[in-house]
Motif scaffolding. Sequence first.
Motif, PDB file in Angstrom:
ATOM      1  N   SER A   1       0.805  -1.216   0.000  1.00  7.54           N
ATOM      2  CA  SER A   1       0.000   0.000   0.000  1.00  7.54           C
ATOM      3  C   SER A   1       0.845   1.276   0.000  1.00  7.54           C
ATOM      4  N   ASN A   2       2.151   1.158   0.134  1.00 10.74           N
ATOM      5  CA  ASN A   2       3.024   2.327   0.050  1.00 10.74           C
ATOM      6  C   ASN A   2       3.235   2.794  -1.380  1.00 10.74           C
ATOM      7  N   TYR A   3       2.911   1.927  -2.336  1.00  4.99           N
ATOM      8  CA  TYR A   3       3.278   2.170  -3.717  1.00  4.99           C
ATOM      9  C   TYR A   3       2.073   2.456  -4.598  1.00  4.99           C
ATOM     10  N   ALA A   4       2.216   3.480  -5.468  1.00  3.52           N
ATOM     11  CA  ALA A   4       1.370   3.531  -6.646  1.00  3.52           C
ATOM     12  C   ALA A   4       1.834   2.408  -7.573  1.00  3.52           C
ATOM     13  N   MET A   5       0.927   1.934  -8.407  1.00  5.49           N
ATOM     14  CA  MET A   5       1.227   0.793  -9.270  1.00  5.49           C
ATOM     15  C   MET A   5       0.862   1.116 -10.705  1.00  5.49           C
ATOM     16  N   GLY A   6       1.565   0.485 -11.622  1.00  2.46           N
ATOM     17  CA  GLY A   6       1.284   0.712 -13.029  1.00  2.46           C
ATOM     18  C   GLY A   6       1.319  -0.574 -13.835  1.00  2.46           C
ATOM     19  N   TRP A   7       0.637  -0.523 -14.957  1.00  2.00           N
ATOM     20  CA  TRP A   7       0.700  -1.586 -15.966  1.00  2.00           C
ATOM     21  C   TRP A   7       1.359  -1.015 -17.225  1.00  2.00           C
ATOM     22  N   PHE A   8       2.225  -1.811 -17.809  1.00  2.00           N
ATOM     23  CA  PHE A   8       2.896  -1.484 -19.061  1.00  2.00           C
ATOM     24  C   PHE A   8       2.732  -2.666 -20.005  1.00  2.00           C
ATOM     25  N   ARG A   9       3.026  -2.446 -21.277  1.00  2.00           N
ATOM     26  CA  ARG A   9       2.994  -3.549 -22.227  1.00  2.00           C
ATOM     27  C   ARG A   9       4.097  -3.359 -23.262  1.00  2.00           C
ATOM     28  N   GLN A  10       4.506  -4.483 -23.825  1.00  2.00           N
ATOM     29  CA  GLN A  10       5.559  -4.451 -24.834  1.00  2.00           C
ATOM     30  C   GLN A  10       5.248  -5.476 -25.904  1.00  2.00           C
ATOM     31  N   ALA A  11       5.080  -5.004 -27.124  1.00  2.00           N
ATOM     32  CA  ALA A  11       4.861  -5.873 -28.271  1.00  2.00           C
ATOM     33  C   ALA A  11       6.213  -6.165 -28.928  1.00  2.00           C
ATOM     34  N   PRO A  12       6.302  -7.273 -29.697  1.00  5.25           N
ATOM     35  CA  PRO A  12       7.573  -7.625 -30.347  1.00  5.25           C
ATOM     36  C   PRO A  12       8.086  -6.478 -31.217  1.00  5.25           C
ATOM     37  N   GLY A  13       9.362  -6.146 -31.043  1.00  4.95           N
ATOM     38  CA  GLY A  13       9.982  -5.105 -31.846  1.00  4.95           C
ATOM     39  C   GLY A  13       9.632  -3.693 -31.443  1.00  4.95           C
ATOM     40  N   LYS A  14       8.873  -3.539 -30.368  1.00  6.55           N
ATOM     41  CA  LYS A  14       8.470  -2.199 -29.915  1.00  6.55           C
ATOM     42  C   LYS A  14       8.985  -1.944 -28.510  1.00  6.55           C
ATOM     43  N   GLU A  15       8.996  -0.667 -28.138  1.00  6.26           N
ATOM     44  CA  GLU A  15       9.402  -0.295 -26.796  1.00  6.26           C
ATOM     45  C   GLU A  15       8.255  -0.557 -25.810  1.00  6.26           C
ATOM     46  N   ARG A  16       8.632  -0.734 -24.559  1.00  4.16           N
ATOM     47  CA  ARG A  16       7.625  -0.897 -23.520  1.00  4.16           C
ATOM     48  C   ARG A  16       6.867   0.418 -23.363  1.00  4.16           C
ATOM     49  N   GLU A  17       5.536   0.329 -23.260  1.00  6.43           N
ATOM     50  CA  GLU A  17       4.728   1.528 -23.165  1.00  6.43           C
ATOM     51  C   GLU A  17       3.798   1.486 -21.970  1.00  6.43           C
ATOM     52  N   PHE A  18       3.507   2.668 -21.464  1.00  6.16           N
ATOM     53  CA  PHE A  18       2.603   2.828 -20.336  1.00  6.16           C
ATOM     54  C   PHE A  18       1.180   2.485 -20.741  1.00  6.16           C
ATOM     55  N   VAL A  19       0.463   1.794 -19.857  1.00  7.83           N
ATOM     56  CA  VAL A  19      -0.941   1.457 -20.099  1.00  7.83           C
ATOM     57  C   VAL A  19      -1.850   2.151 -19.088  1.00  7.83           C
ATOM     58  N   ALA A  20      -1.576   1.960 -17.796  1.00  8.63           N
ATOM     59  CA  ALA A  20      -2.458   2.514 -16.771  1.00  8.63           C
ATOM     60  C   ALA A  20      -1.717   2.569 -15.442  1.00  8.63           C
ATOM     61  N   ALA A  21      -2.180   3.436 -14.544  1.00  2.12           N
ATOM     62  CA  ALA A  21      -1.584   3.545 -13.223  1.00  2.12           C
ATOM     63  C   ALA A  21      -2.658   3.868 -12.203  1.00  2.12           C
ATOM     64  N   ILE A  22      -2.352   3.561 -10.946  1.00  8.87           N
ATOM     65  CA  ILE A  22      -3.297   3.808  -9.858  1.00  8.87           C
ATOM     66  C   ILE A  22      -2.523   4.243  -8.627  1.00  8.87           C
ATOM     67  N   GLY A  23      -3.064   5.224  -7.909  1.00  5.24           N
ATOM     68  CA  GLY A  23      -2.424   5.710  -6.713  1.00  5.24           C
ATOM     69  C   GLY A  23      -2.452   4.694  -5.583  1.00  5.24           C
TER      70      GLY A  23
END
Length: 123
Positions: free
Chosen positions: A30-52
């Motif tokens: 519970s000390n941390y905000a959390m995020g989801w990222f995704r990475q498709a083949p040949g692409k950079e990892r990208e931000f998807v969503a975050a929560i406080g």
Amino acid sequence: QVQLVESGGGLVQAGGSLRLSCAASGRTFSNYAMGWFRQAPGKEREFVAAIGWNGGSTSYADSVKGRFTISRDNAKNTVYLQMNSLKPEDTSVYYCNAAQYYSRTNYSPSAYWGQGTQVTVSS
């Protein structure tokens, strides 16, 4: 140290839904905000969503806004990503991350990543 384990990925047809989970252990979740990222083949990892840290603040990439919902259950040390109306372009490996810094307009990832879970959307 924070250990993160994602689950819930799989193969789904376009228009379908999946719910990803990320279970955390180690330091107080519970000390941390959390995020989801995704990475498709040949692409950079990208931000998807975050929560406080308390779930009171969320943010989304424009590409998933209105289709994906991030939530968390601090009693279960788990963060979720509900994905609806999936598209073939959502196909990626999805990773969760414990934030180093988070505000509604800025997410800085920490070094704490899960191993990822594969999501494949067929057309």
